[in-house]
Scaffold this motif. Structure first.
Motif, PDB file in Angstrom:
ATOM      1  N   ALA A 380      10.802 -42.460  51.618  1.00  0.00           N
ATOM      2  CA  ALA A 380      10.377 -42.487  50.218  1.00  0.00           C
ATOM      3  C   ALA A 380       8.955 -41.951  50.166  1.00  0.00           C
ATOM      4  CB  ALA A 380      10.445 -43.902  49.657  1.00  0.00           C
ATOM      5  N   VAL A 381       8.726 -40.956  49.320  1.00  0.00           N
ATOM      6  CA  VAL A 381       7.432 -40.269  49.285  1.00  0.00           C
ATOM      7  C   VAL A 381       6.856 -40.339  47.883  1.00  0.00           C
ATOM      8  CG1 VAL A 381       6.172 -38.183  49.889  1.00  0.00           C
ATOM      9  CG2 VAL A 381       8.375 -38.651  50.979  1.00  0.00           C
ATOM     10  N   SER A 382       5.642 -40.796  47.784  1.00  0.00           N
ATOM     11  CA  SER A 382       4.954 -40.892  46.496  1.00  0.00           C
ATOM     12  C   SER A 382       3.666 -40.084  46.554  1.00  0.00           C
ATOM     13  CB  SER A 382       4.634 -42.359  46.181  1.00  0.00           C
ATOM     14  OG  SER A 382       3.874 -42.486  44.996  1.00  0.00           O
ATOM     15  N   MET A 383       3.335 -39.419  45.450  1.00  0.00           N
ATOM     16  CA  MET A 383       2.057 -38.721  45.337  1.00  0.00           C
ATOM     17  C   MET A 383       1.245 -39.359  44.223  1.00  0.00           C
ATOM     18  SD  MET A 383       1.105 -34.712  44.588  1.00  0.00           S
ATOM     19  CE  MET A 383       1.198 -34.176  46.290  1.00  0.00           C
ATOM     20  N   VAL A 384      -0.009 -39.680  44.514  1.00  0.00           N
ATOM     21  CA  VAL A 384      -0.899 -40.269  43.518  1.00  0.00           C
ATOM     22  C   VAL A 384      -2.217 -39.492  43.500  1.00  0.00           C
ATOM     23  CG1 VAL A 384       0.122 -42.569  43.647  1.00  0.00           C
ATOM     24  CG2 VAL A 384      -1.741 -41.978  45.201  1.00  0.00           C
ATOM     25  N   ASP A 385      -2.889 -39.565  42.357  1.00  0.00           N
ATOM     26  CA  ASP A 385      -4.191 -38.922  42.180  1.00  0.00           C
ATOM     27  C   ASP A 385      -5.257 -40.005  42.301  1.00  0.00           C
ATOM     28  OD1 ASP A 385      -6.506 -37.676  41.302  1.00  0.00           O
ATOM     29  OD2 ASP A 385      -5.517 -36.587  39.683  1.00  0.00           O
ATOM     30  N   MET A 386      -6.080 -39.922  43.358  1.00  0.00           N
ATOM     31  CA  MET A 386      -7.101 -40.933  43.611  1.00  0.00           C
ATOM     32  C   MET A 386      -8.442 -40.609  42.957  1.00  0.00           C
ATOM     33  SD  MET A 386      -5.299 -43.054  45.243  1.00  0.00           S
ATOM     34  CE  MET A 386      -6.535 -44.244  45.783  1.00  0.00           C
ATOM     35  N   GLY A 387      -8.460 -39.597  42.107  1.00  0.00           N
ATOM     36  CA  GLY A 387      -9.684 -39.244  41.395  1.00  0.00           C
ATOM     37  C   GLY A 387     -10.437 -38.117  42.056  1.00  0.00           C
ATOM     38  N   ASP A 388     -10.672 -38.226  43.359  1.00  0.00           N
ATOM     39  CA  ASP A 388     -11.361 -37.160  44.090  1.00  0.00           C
ATOM     40  C   ASP A 388     -10.441 -36.458  45.080  1.00  0.00           C
ATOM     41  OD1 ASP A 388     -11.069 -39.245  45.830  1.00  0.00           O
ATOM     42  OD2 ASP A 388     -13.112 -39.165  46.623  1.00  0.00           O
ATOM     43  N   ARG A 389      -9.179 -36.869  45.144  1.00  0.00           N
ATOM     44  CA  ARG A 389      -8.224 -36.272  46.071  1.00  0.00           C
ATOM     45  C   ARG A 389      -6.819 -36.740  45.701  1.00  0.00           C
ATOM     46  NH1 ARG A 389     -10.154 -40.908  47.736  1.00  0.00           N
ATOM     47  NH2 ARG A 389      -9.005 -42.318  49.104  1.00  0.00           N
ATOM     48  N   PHE A 390      -5.827 -35.970  46.123  1.00  0.00           N
ATOM     49  CA  PHE A 390      -4.448 -36.432  46.039  1.00  0.00           C
ATOM     50  C   PHE A 390      -4.103 -37.168  47.324  1.00  0.00           C
ATOM     51  CE2 PHE A 390      -4.320 -32.908  42.989  1.00  0.00           C
ATOM     52  CZ  PHE A 390      -3.729 -33.555  41.909  1.00  0.00           C
ATOM     53  N   ARG A 391      -3.201 -38.123  47.192  1.00  0.00           N
ATOM     54  CA  ARG A 391      -2.753 -38.903  48.351  1.00  0.00           C
ATOM     55  C   ARG A 391      -1.231 -38.945  48.362  1.00  0.00           C
ATOM     56  NH1 ARG A 391      -4.987 -44.913  48.931  1.00  0.00           N
ATOM     57  NH2 ARG A 391      -6.721 -43.787  49.952  1.00  0.00           N
ATOM     58  N   LEU A 392      -0.657 -38.732  49.545  1.00  0.00           N
ATOM     59  CA  LEU A 392       0.769 -38.912  49.758  1.00  0.00           C
ATOM     60  C   LEU A 392       0.987 -40.215  50.531  1.00  0.00           C
ATOM     61  CD1 LEU A 392       1.757 -35.300  50.830  1.00  0.00           C
ATOM     62  CD2 LEU A 392       2.708 -36.499  48.854  1.00  0.00           C
ATOM     63  N   ILE A 393       1.942 -41.003  50.070  1.00  0.00           N
ATOM     64  CA  ILE A 393       2.370 -42.200  50.789  1.00  0.00           C
ATOM     65  C   ILE A 393       3.820 -41.977  51.175  1.00  0.00           C
ATOM     66  CG2 ILE A 393       2.703 -44.694  50.725  1.00  0.00           C
ATOM     67  CD1 ILE A 393       0.496 -43.183  48.099  1.00  0.00           C
ATOM     68  N   CYS A 394       4.104 -42.052  52.470  1.00  0.00           N
ATOM     69  CA  CYS A 394       5.457 -41.797  52.979  1.00  0.00           C
ATOM     70  C   CYS A 394       5.935 -43.020  53.746  1.00  0.00           C
ATOM     71  CB  CYS A 394       5.476 -40.564  53.874  1.00  0.00           C
ATOM     72  SG  CYS A 394       7.100 -40.178  54.552  1.00  0.00           S
ATOM     73  N   ALA A 395       7.007 -43.634  53.268  1.00  0.00           N
ATOM     74  CA  ALA A 395       7.542 -44.835  53.908  1.00  0.00           C
ATOM     75  C   ALA A 395       8.918 -44.555  54.494  1.00  0.00           C
ATOM     76  CB  ALA A 395       7.637 -45.980  52.896  1.00  0.00           C
TER      77      ALA A 395
END
Length: 473
Positions: A380-395
């Motif tokens: 399961a892969v989620s992309m979020v915007d952390m304000g100063d960068r994008f982050r991918l979370i992969c479980a």
């Protein structure tokens, strides 16, 4: 078919006989890889011997629209200062292949001529240094190029390179805007285009409503025939199903006209439509078109890119949403679904078309596909915007068959276990800011997402069987 350039480094020092052998060996390697990969052509390039030839081939790769990446290999020593000008202009993903033309050493006959010719152990370290010094994002694969595990890693690079090429031209349509007051589905659309190539634009839902009204009887009949063939018609409300058929036809016309590969909608902006698109969206997702509900453009674009990445593989890839839990001690399960939009690529059996009230959005009861999900290992892969960068979370997750029937739940659903266990995995996801929307794939694995993150310089957090959290984290 897209292609990878096979670029072999050497220098003028060794003479024509050695350079002829370098060219012959590299051509054999390129032809072998091209045959084995299948999904891309591996196109041999003449051996580069100096700064000018390196610059020219890097410029050629950069300008070639069919080239999605390069494979670089140093057959002999190739002084790395020669590579600086070329690497500065190369904008295609690189795989640095650390290999040899020969698998085994000829122990009884090896001499200095053999050593000078087959010195990738020397040349690739020089090349590796300049790439590291210049901050070149690349994949390094070390091993004999004909071995199955090395071929599989090269194949994965090719899949990611094709997906990145697709990503750089992806157009995303937002019908309406982000769902009001929701944070995690929002994001910096300008930065998305700078980093990933996603051209994200707003379109009024009225643009779609006009196309819905223009659907012809013959178009509608053809789509209904398709539905009847693919799915079980478990409703007498055919008019509601026909409404969704019109939406699908209209959406596909819109996508073709505007060159769209991913889209979003929101139940807060449906003016001109009688239903929230459900069956229509489910069927469209099965074709690899990205989708994100509630204006979640990041998930829709990510889904489209990951579907392209998984295009040559077996398995299912699509959007899904975290919904609710079964928290039986030691056997915790997540039930993932959405109001309507779960792709039939995940179906364990033939989906049923049903019509039920939605209870949200104030529209007519929409037609949708209802089914239980498949089992198997997945991510399961989620992309979020952390304000100063994008982050991918992969479980890493394990899809499991539904333990009991859910006859009163009128939507499609998946169930899974998160690794290493619920308490750790769910807490790690929440600590990382992972969204309630994700792209689930049984075709891809963590290594694919890791490579995508590396080549796009995106922060990645992995949750897997080795994840641990300190107490209170």
């Amino acid at each position: 078919m897209k292609k990878l350039y096979f670029i072999t480094g050497s220098q003028d020092l060794y003479g024509e006989e050695t350079l002829a052998r370098v060219a012959e060996d590299s051509r054999v390697m390129a032809e072998f890889l091209s045959d084995k990969l299948g999904s891309v052509i591996v196109e041999w390039q003449p051996t580069v011997r100096n700064s000018e030839e390196i610059y020219d081939v890097c410029l050629k790769a950069t300008a070639d629209g069919e080239c999605v990446g390069v494979i670089a290999w140093m057959h002999t020593f190739s002084p790395a200062k020669m590579w600086i000008r070329g690497l500065k202009i190369l904008n295609k993903p690189m795989l640095h292949l650390h290999t040899q033309a020969n698998e085994r050493l000829p122990y009884k006959t090896i001499d200095m001529d053999f050593m000078n010719l087959n010195q990738s152990a020397h040349g690739d370290r020089e090349f590796g240094f300049i790439c590291a010094r210049m901050g070149i994002k690349r994949e390094v694969v070390a091993g004999y190029y004909r071995h199955a595990d090395i071929l599989e890693r090269i194949r994965k690079f090719a899949d990611v390179a094709v997906a990145l090429d697709f990503s750089h031209t992806l157009r995303v349509a937002m019908f309406g805007n982000n769902m009001r007051d929701v944070a995690v589905t929002d994001g910096d659309r300008v930065e998305s285009e700078i980093r990933y190539g996603w051209n994200v634009n707003y379109y009024g839902i009225g643009d779609l409503a006009e196309l819905v009204e223009s659907v012809s009887k013959s178009e509608l009949a053809a789509k209904m025939s398709e539905y009847n063939s693919a799915y079980e018609m478990n409703t007498s409300d055919i008019k509601a199903v026909e409404e969704q058929a019109k939406y699908e036809i209209a959406l596909n016309k819109f996508f073709e006209r505007e060159r769209i590969g991913a889209f979003t909608d929101t139940f807060q902006d449906l003016h001109g439509l009688r239903q929230l698109p459900g069956l229509a969206v489910q069927n469209i997702m099965a074709d690899g078109v990205g989708f994100g509900p509630e204006g979640d453009y990041k998930t829709s674009a990510l889904m489209a890119v990951l579907c392209k990445m998984a295009g040559t593989r077996r398995g299912a890839t699509a959007f899904i949403e975290d919904y609710t839990y079964d928290l039986g001690l030691g056997g915790e399960l997540e039930l993932a679904a959405h109001m309507l939009e779960v792709s039939p690529v995940f179906a364990a059996d033939k989906p049923k078309i049903e019509v039920h009230p939605l209870g949200i959005g104030g529209k007519e009861p929409p037609a949708r596909l209802v089914f239980d999900g498949m089992g198997g290992d997945a991510i399961a892969v989620s992309m979020v915007d952390m304000g100063d960068r994008f982050r991918l979370i992969c479980a890493e997750i394990e899809l499991v068959p539904t333990p009991e029937a859910m006859p009163e739940l009128p939507v499609a659903r998946l169930m899974w276990k998160i690794k290493p266990d619920f308490a750790t995995g769910a807490a790690a996801w929440i600590n990382a800011g992972g969204a309630h929307h994700a792209v689930v794939s049984t075709a891809l694995d963590v290594s694919d997402i890791r490579l995508f993150a590396k080549l796009t310089d995106t922060e990645l957090i992995v949750i897997d069987k080795n994840t641990s959290l300190p107490f209170g984290a």
